[in-house]
Design an enzyme around this catalytic site. Structure first.
Site, PDB file in Angstrom:
ATOM      1  N   ASP A  67      49.436  44.076  43.901  1.00 26.61           N
ATOM      2  CA  ASP A  67      48.557  43.583  44.982  1.00 26.61           C
ATOM      3  C   ASP A  67      47.564  44.538  45.774  1.00 26.61           C
ATOM      4  O   ASP A  67      48.004  45.298  46.577  1.00 26.61           O
ATOM      5  CB  ASP A  67      49.213  42.580  46.087  1.00 26.61           C
TER       6      ASP A  67
ATOM      7  N   LYS B 149      38.962  41.665  49.514  1.00 24.65           N
ATOM      8  CA  LYS B 149      38.248  42.760  50.474  1.00 24.65           C
ATOM      9  C   LYS B 149      37.202  43.120  49.970  1.00 24.65           C
ATOM     10  O   LYS B 149      36.273  42.802  49.909  1.00 24.65           O
ATOM     11  CB  LYS B 149      39.571  43.393  50.931  1.00 24.65           C
TER      12      LYS B 149
ATOM     13  N   THR C 229      37.855  23.784  41.364  1.00 26.23           N
ATOM     14  CA  THR C 229      36.420  23.261  40.907  1.00 26.23           C
ATOM     15  C   THR C 229      35.467  24.524  40.889  1.00 26.23           C
ATOM     16  O   THR C 229      34.981  24.847  40.098  1.00 26.23           O
ATOM     17  CB  THR C 229      36.072  22.739  42.356  1.00 26.23           C
TER      18      THR C 229
END
Lengths: 500, 500
Positions: B325, B356, B381
């Site tokens: 991460d 970020k 979507t």
């Protein structure tokens, strides 16, 4: 059919899409009403087979780095205009799918362009704030003149998010915190040591043993919490861990509604009884019920205003929140700004979530108790996006100045009437036609649904499906009768093409 | 201290922030190196107390519609510039928090402005695609010249997302699907009826009984799946249902590292042993381990490259994915583009997530088996945002053209050295100084941490905390030695102010 509605084939003079071109199409030009239509051709433009050679080439390139197996078509947005989506080969399709119901006022809309080119937008893009910590000095102004200007009746607060999934999930989080706070005895009661410690281990009592009740065939997103409430198709859910949360049957209405009033009323009463039973007896008690005004992804399933009023009464009675997921239904397509405006509720929903046509996302609420009792409980780095909030403000402006919701209600009625005629003319091809009085939020079932959607491209139409067999119409709010005529012409061609 | 570094008080001549003003500050002007610094004052500008009257007024207005209890300060982004954040009262703070580490190359960066004003950006903003269905014809080009240009070594694919939380959650989903597919016998093996049916009920075997292993004091987001892996603070987790997933101890290193080599090595070996035990024995087996290169939100906790190489080896050995991460650590601040570049891994991580400073989000991967075996399994979507991908491309361009990663490594070394001196001068005030050789990704503990952060504003500095007692430095990549000098001066003023 008027000449302007004929599909323009390869070699047509309409190669350029500059607004001036429409002067060569006098019958169409005369009907051009607003600047958001100015660039539109008079009808779909088909220059190549679908997909064309350029699209194929680009798609192969893209597939190396990005999963393209769900690609419907490659689009050229610089050449898309109004109700028409362009592809890299110069084809222009009448778009009644609109990016899965998320384009509000047409491609390259001039009002939106103006907003996008504004210094305010540029600053919002390049100076993206962590809204929870460092909101801009004009954030209140942006909210009040935009997102909150169209807040559902009775709701005057917003928590901003990024897309439908996290709008729903943050709404669920608000519901869990609200319920536990009530159980604790109010906002002033501190967490216990046991709660604090166990929460860090993902265990009760800190991690609450509560649930969100959703409906079968409902869709609320695909992250872990929202997916646990989504019950559309296995392909959306399989292999992903899920919470043990309850689901109630969504009333399966029969069409035409007039002919099945008694059965439908019974289906709705049964569904409400099931909801009440789950609220009272499910082993992980629901603190909220989440529902779409029209189940969209799950196949365009409707229920009556009475059903929703019943659901509101039931949730009130049992102290459970009602979360209305307006991600797909919101922002005008049903002929009201919010689809739940059709229900004439006495008490508003507790929470209404939005995204898609808003081009931003979040949840509205009214009860101050839905603000968690301490800061940083409902928080993340960006908490939405001012750039997209500015865009929504421009969308609202465009909708209001042009009465697009009222217009959509009218064009929807027109379209529905014509579809009823088509359904009568072609039995079995437009089954369970639904969405009467719901603007252009219309759907029907077709036995060859997947083939139907593919074939539509041949006739210049971009159209989507939902559920197992539904063709769903999701035009933009600038869809007018002449576009409806083109669509109807295309639909007729599709259903008469099976035999050929 | 040079004159230019003095905090400019009320009534200063430096009221306007136009670039021309810096000509009045010759010592500073001579050092202005690039256009992204051109609008900067020579030092923080303080015109009012904090918060000033305008900020207070606007904050009260905002509070009516938006929860402001976590607001740090109201900002005026139109007047913020380079390393300085402005407020509505005309104050300008040296910003070493940078929107929770998410501003990469300064406020109102000219290169980003150019990208934001481009026709390409305007089109991306007003014609937002559903990327999974209707990618634009130039989406491959945008990815290849942007997001993928900086793909971590060994990873050449991307799934785009909206923010850190959903980047992590979609990565977790990929891990669950990958593992179950392997268990089934490969991508060609169909789901069973039992799997399909049970998935719709949120039950096994369709909803997999697998977990994601994370570390204590780790932070990976706040939606339901990511929050189940987040172990930072109870306030982030309490009342929210969570999955029964395992957590391992993150090695708690002692500082300075040189003086505690043996203990620290043992802490890391113990942590790895615990990971292996959990992988082998946890009652809901982990299919992936997620880890931050430096635990950021949880208090700036570091571990050695050896630890991470050990983690890679362990996960490989047990057929468990390693998800790194890099939401907070990525994009240059540690002196490498990706923080895990510091580890010299033989085998790359399976998945790297980002957000970020990238101003967009997603996860990188390399193994084609991480594309689920059918379309629509990993889908939503919008699936990211081309507008933000275009912005990241401009950020990458700005970073590369100005060697900002290398510069950050150097200024980080400079800053760390000066902080070591300060720590020696003020015992107890800069405890556990950490981040040596990690660019400007530096932190220390202070016994009056919360007061420390508040007081910093008085000396013209905007600074953030993490964990229970850490002050974390998160300058932008355009932070130079002269900014470091201003920061150091401010830090010294803060720690010498306690007695006053």
């Amino acid at each position: 059919m008027p000449a302007a509605s004929a599909v323009l084939r390869r070699g047509s003079a309409l190669r350029s899409l500059a607004p001036a071109v429409s002067r060569h199409l006098p019958r169409t030009a005369a009907r051009l009403s607003s600047s958001y239509h100015a660039g539109e051709p008079g009808a779909p433009v088909l220059k190549t087979d679908f997909p064309g050679p350029k699209a194929k080439e680009e798609l192969a390139r893209l597939h190396n780095v990005f999963d393209t197996r769900s690609t419907n078509m490659l689009a050229d947005y610089t050449k898309s205009t109004g109700n028409y989506i362009a592809d890299p080969d110069g084809n222009l399709y009448l778009d009644v799918y609109a990016q899965i119901a998320s384009i509000p006022v047409g491609y390259n809309n001039p009002t939106l362009r103006k907003a996008a080119e504004s210094p305010e937008m540029v600053s919002a893009l390049i100076n993206r704030p962590a809204l929870g910590n460092f909101p801009s000095h004009d954030w209140a102004e942006i909210l009040e003149t935009g997102i909150l200007k169209v807040a559902p009746k009775g709701l005057n607060q917003v928590f901003t998010a990024m897309a439908g999934s996290d709008a729903n999930e943050t709404a669920y989080k608000a519901a869990f915190m609200w319920r536990r706070q009530k159980e604790r005895g109010g906002p002033a009661v501190e967490f216990t040591e046991a709660e604090l410690e166990s929460s860090m281990n993902n265990q009760a009592p800190g991690a609450s043993q509560l649930s969100i009740l959703s409906f079968k065939t409902g869709f609320h997103g695909r992250l872990f919490g929202s997916l646990s409430t989504t019950r559309s198709k296995p392909i959306h859910k399989i292999d992903i861990p899920a919470f043990d949360w309850p689901q109630a049957t969504f009333p399966l209405l029969k069409y035409p509604l007039e002919e099945h009033a008694e059965e439908n009323a019974k289906a709705e009463a049964d569904a409400l009884a099931e909801v009440e039973d789950l609220i009272k007896n499910y082993h992980i008690p629901p603190c909220a019920v989440v529902v779409e005004p029209i189940q969209s992804e799950g196949g365009d399933n409707h229920a009556s205003p009475e059903f929703f009023r019943g659901l509101r009464a039931l949730t009130k009675k049992h102290g459970v929140l009602l979360i209305v997921d307006e991600v797909q239904t919101g922002v005008g397509a049903t002929g009201k700004f919010w689809a739940h405006d059709h229900w004439n509720l006495q008490d508003p929903p507790d929470i209404v979530t939005f995204s898609k046509k808003a081009q931003t996302a979040g949840y509205y609420f009214g009860d101050p108790a839905l603000r968690p009792n301490k800061p940083y409980r409902q928080f993340n780095t960006w908490m939405g996006d001012p750039a997209r909030a500015i865009l929504f403000r421009a969308i609202i402006q465009e909708i209001e100045q042009n009465n697009l919701v009222e217009k959509t209600a009218k064009v929807g009625d027109y379209l529905f009437g014509k579809l009823e005629a088509l359904a009568a003319k072609y039995p079995g091809q437009f089954e369970n036609l639904r969405g009467k009085g719901q603007g252009t939020f219309i759907a029907f079932d077709n036995p060859h649904r997947d083939q139907f959607l593919l074939k539509a491209k041949k006739f210049g139409i971009n159209i989507g499906g939902s559920g197992a067999s539904a063709v769903r119409l999701r035009p933009m709010l600038i869809f007018e009768e002449r576009h409806a005529d083109l669509l109807l012409e295309g639909l007729e061609k599709i259903v008469t093409s099976w035999e050929k």
